[in-house]
Design a protein around this motif. Sequence first.
Motif, PDB file in Angstrom:
ATOM      1  N   GLY A   1       0.815  -1.213   0.000  1.00 43.58           N
ATOM      2  CA  GLY A   1       0.000   0.000   0.000  1.00 43.58           C
ATOM      3  C   GLY A   1       0.846   1.259   0.000  1.00 43.58           C
ATOM      4  N   MET A   2       1.938   1.244   0.750  1.00 47.20           N
ATOM      5  CA  MET A   2       2.840   2.399   0.783  1.00 47.20           C
ATOM      6  C   MET A   2       3.467   2.618  -0.596  1.00 47.20           C
ATOM      7  N   LEU A   3       3.899   1.525  -1.233  1.00 42.85           N
ATOM      8  CA  LEU A   3       4.504   1.642  -2.559  1.00 42.85           C
ATOM      9  C   LEU A   3       3.483   2.108  -3.594  1.00 42.85           C
ATOM     10  N   SER A   4       2.253   1.600  -3.511  1.00 40.02           N
ATOM     11  CA  SER A   4       1.236   1.959  -4.502  1.00 40.02           C
ATOM     12  C   SER A   4       0.859   3.429  -4.421  1.00 40.02           C
ATOM     13  N   MET A   5       1.091   4.051  -3.255  1.00 42.33           N
ATOM     14  CA  MET A   5       0.789   5.470  -3.101  1.00 42.33           C
ATOM     15  C   MET A   5       1.963   6.348  -3.544  1.00 42.33           C
ATOM     16  N   VAL A   6       3.185   5.982  -3.121  1.00 42.83           N
ATOM     17  CA  VAL A   6       4.305   6.899  -3.321  1.00 42.83           C
ATOM     18  C   VAL A   6       4.909   6.794  -4.713  1.00 42.83           C
ATOM     19  N   ALA A   7       4.815   5.641  -5.377  1.00 45.44           N
ATOM     20  CA  ALA A   7       5.421   5.506  -6.709  1.00 45.44           C
ATOM     21  C   ALA A   7       4.801   6.475  -7.720  1.00 45.44           C
ATOM     22  N   PRO A   8       3.454   6.509  -7.882  1.00 44.14           N
ATOM     23  CA  PRO A   8       2.894   7.496  -8.819  1.00 44.14           C
ATOM     24  C   PRO A   8       3.106   8.935  -8.377  1.00 44.14           C
ATOM     25  N   LEU A   9       3.165   9.167  -7.061  1.00 44.49           N
ATOM     26  CA  LEU A   9       3.440  10.511  -6.560  1.00 44.49           C
ATOM     27  C   LEU A   9       4.828  10.963  -7.005  1.00 44.49           C
ATOM     28  N   TYR A  10       5.809  10.123  -6.808  1.00 40.85           N
ATOM     29  CA  TYR A  10       7.183  10.444  -7.201  1.00 40.85           C
ATOM     30  C   TYR A  10       7.293  10.635  -8.713  1.00 40.85           C
ATOM     31  N   ILE A  11       6.657   9.739  -9.464  1.00 41.09           N
ATOM     32  CA  ILE A  11       6.714   9.826 -10.931  1.00 41.09           C
ATOM     33  C   ILE A  11       6.108  11.137 -11.421  1.00 41.09           C
ATOM     34  N   SER A  12       4.969  11.526 -10.862  1.00 38.72           N
ATOM     35  CA  SER A  12       4.298  12.753 -11.317  1.00 38.72           C
ATOM     36  C   SER A  12       5.158  13.984 -11.038  1.00 38.72           C
ATOM     37  N   GLU A  13       5.900  13.966  -9.933  1.00 42.28           N
ATOM     38  CA  GLU A  13       6.675  15.142  -9.536  1.00 42.28           C
ATOM     39  C   GLU A  13       8.007  15.262 -10.264  1.00 42.28           C
ATOM     40  N   ILE A  14       8.477  14.196 -10.882  1.00 38.90           N
ATOM     41  CA  ILE A  14       9.739  14.286 -11.619  1.00 38.90           C
ATOM     42  C   ILE A  14       9.530  14.362 -13.129  1.00 38.90           C
ATOM     43  N   SER A  15       8.293  14.202 -13.599  1.00 40.35           N
ATOM     44  CA  SER A  15       8.032  14.079 -15.036  1.00 40.35           C
ATOM     45  C   SER A  15       7.813  15.434 -15.700  1.00 40.35           C
ATOM     46  N   PRO A  16       8.316  15.620 -16.921  1.00 39.13           N
ATOM     47  CA  PRO A  16       7.932  16.805 -17.703  1.00 39.13           C
ATOM     48  C   PRO A  16       6.445  16.742 -18.020  1.00 39.13           C
ATOM     49  N   PRO A  17       5.763  17.880 -18.102  1.00 43.30           N
ATOM     50  CA  PRO A  17       4.311  17.842 -18.330  1.00 43.30           C
ATOM     51  C   PRO A  17       3.917  17.194 -19.649  1.00 43.30           C
ATOM     52  N   GLU A  18       4.806  17.257 -20.648  1.00 42.41           N
ATOM     53  CA  GLU A  18       4.477  16.719 -21.972  1.00 42.41           C
ATOM     54  C   GLU A  18       4.325  15.199 -21.967  1.00 42.41           C
ATOM     55  N   ILE A  19       5.014  14.522 -21.057  1.00 47.51           N
ATOM     56  CA  ILE A  19       4.977  13.051 -21.064  1.00 47.51           C
ATOM     57  C   ILE A  19       4.569  12.485 -19.709  1.00 47.51           C
ATOM     58  N   ARG A  20       4.022  13.320 -18.837  1.00 48.25           N
ATOM     59  CA  ARG A  20       3.671  12.833 -17.503  1.00 48.25           C
ATOM     60  C   ARG A  20       2.668  11.681 -17.572  1.00 48.25           C
ATOM     61  N   GLY A  21       1.711  11.775 -18.464  1.00 49.56           N
ATOM     62  CA  GLY A  21       0.725  10.705 -18.589  1.00 49.56           C
ATOM     63  C   GLY A  21       1.355   9.387 -18.980  1.00 49.56           C
TER      64      GLY A  21
ATOM     65  N   GLU B   1      -9.749  17.917 -18.242  1.00 49.67           N
ATOM     66  CA  GLU B   1      -8.554  17.368 -18.880  1.00 49.67           C
ATOM     67  C   GLU B   1      -7.304  17.904 -18.201  1.00 49.67           C
ATOM     68  N   THR B   2      -6.374  17.003 -17.856  1.00 49.45           N
ATOM     69  CA  THR B   2      -5.125  17.420 -17.221  1.00 49.45           C
ATOM     70  C   THR B   2      -3.915  17.171 -18.107  1.00 49.45           C
ATOM     71  N   SER B   3      -4.107  16.559 -19.256  1.00 46.51           N
ATOM     72  CA  SER B   3      -2.978  16.239 -20.131  1.00 46.51           C
ATOM     73  C   SER B   3      -2.245  17.501 -20.577  1.00 46.51           C
ATOM     74  N   GLY B   4      -0.928  17.494 -20.466  1.00 48.74           N
ATOM     75  CA  GLY B   4      -0.114  18.610 -20.932  1.00 48.74           C
ATOM     76  C   GLY B   4      -0.046  19.795 -19.993  1.00 48.74           C
ATOM     77  N   ARG B   5      -0.823  19.771 -18.912  1.00 44.71           N
ATOM     78  CA  ARG B   5      -0.778  20.878 -17.944  1.00 44.71           C
ATOM     79  C   ARG B   5       0.308  20.615 -16.920  1.00 44.71           C
ATOM     80  N   THR B   6       0.967  21.659 -16.473  1.00 50.91           N
ATOM     81  CA  THR B   6       1.944  21.480 -15.413  1.00 50.91           C
ATOM     82  C   THR B   6       1.210  21.230 -14.097  1.00 50.91           C
ATOM     83  N   LEU B   7       1.907  20.633 -13.144  1.00 47.93           N
ATOM     84  CA  LEU B   7       1.298  20.409 -11.829  1.00 47.93           C
ATOM     85  C   LEU B   7       0.918  21.732 -11.181  1.00 47.93           C
ATOM     86  N   GLU B   8       1.682  22.773 -11.484  1.00 50.70           N
ATOM     87  CA  GLU B   8       1.414  24.085 -10.898  1.00 50.70           C
ATOM     88  C   GLU B   8       0.232  24.792 -11.546  1.00 50.70           C
TER      89      GLU B   8
END
Length: 518
Positions: A161-181, A471-478
């Motif tokens: 459960g800990m891994l299933s929560m933090v892995a996508p969190l980490y991925i989203s925060e390190i990814s460029p917005p163009e390919i985050r999906g 739609e969130t595709s291509g938008r920055t997290l900010e």
Amino acid sequence: MSKEILKEGAMDGDNGQAFIHHSEAVWKHRESYGPPGFKGVFMNSYATLCAAFAAIGGMIFGYDQGVVSIVLVMDQFIAVFPQVSEKSSSAGFDKGLLTAMIELGALIGALNQGWIADKISRKYSIIVAVVIFTVGSALQTGSISYAMLVVARLIGGIGIGMLSMVAPLYISEISPPEIRGALLVLEELSIVTGIVIAYWITYGTRYMGGEWAWRLPFLLQLLPGFILGAGILFLPFSPRWLVSKGRDEDALQALAKLRNLSTTDMRVQQEWFDIRAEVAFHRETSALRHPKLQDHSTASRIKLEFASFGTMGLNYSMQLIMSGVLNVTQLIGVMTSLWTMDRFGRRPLLLWGSFFMTISHIIIAILVGIFSSDWQHHKAAGWVSAAFLLFYMLSFGSAWGPVPWAMPSEIFPSSLRAKGVALSTCSNWFNNFIIGLITPPLVQNTGFGAYTFFAVFCLLSLVWTFYFVPETSGRTLEAMDHVFKDINSEEEETRRKAIESDLIGNHASTVSRQEAKV
């Protein structure tokens, strides 16, 4: 980026500047890190490799699901744990409890991982999760009693459960917005890959004699845990977590490394300023809205696929084979979303996925309702039902499998992201737990009613997506405050721009002093 460029862009929200003041795709207003979608993955190789490595956590969860689906029906396993034998009067409950303990543990793990990830970092919280999972897996492998196995699965579930929560969190925060999906799809892809690998490994080991037929698959799941735990030490910290801790310069270095660019590159500087402005804005807004809650104390913190081929007239051996084929079908569906997630967006995938899932369940319900009393003379109808179950899994794998792992890690502001993703993941595990409990008796006692039940919920998911999911595709997290229209007043927008101006002014002063020294 030069101080002149920063000054020019400081206050103009719509003309390709340092800050985001709109809800549109980032490449419409700025120079991008590369093309959106699958093509951009190859132009951001380091971020992709980091995301792929972090997604190993998903494989651990998927592997466990694949193992258990075969182990529970092994004669070698039943000989050690007769509680799950069909001859036992409490077999249904004991099997359900053994399966559900992973979900219950995962619920506990995901619920607590939010504050842990905020406290010690996304990176180190992955290590904590791996340690807990390793303890649980070792205990499962060496279990000599039913009670020991149940406790072991609870402990292993906490780590999962800990891994299933933090892995996508980490991925989203390190990814460029163009390919985050596309990179967030790696989490679901790893889960399904783990299911497929474990299913066919265990399908093979069931022909071994003795207890190692089931102990070996449990033992093998330690390998990806060891690889993840050791390798995560070499991955960078999340730049957004670093900024939240006041480590702005470290964040700039990490961001430049993730983008394979220099710290002076305009795109890196723009993203760095966006992150700092967003963190400062939400910190200031929180202080204004909740002045009595600024003491920094800790506050509040399924993926389950089912193969019901038994209701379609297939024998036991064919049910096992078709269950494996079902997993492969889902894997194919998930692989398509590597391209479609950023190419078409999250919202269209969810809408079409809901539509096709609803149609599949309706057709299966009709066929089961008409022919289930005499499958022997209606084998064609049984195979058509099986085909639509495969089509359902293909639709699920390409839409509702990966997108719900991706969107929660995108939509929350930095101050709430870890805890928000934790609660979203908890919802996933809680629903897993409920579905795991109700599906077997639902299929057994209601026949076509089970498929009608799920068809209704698939239809409701379509309606919910149509009215409530942007739609969130291509938008920055900010930019998510603008996507979800969370800027509540002109006063808040003015405050945000004032923060941005201060950041620009401070940076320009620093650059000027450095130039004067030179």
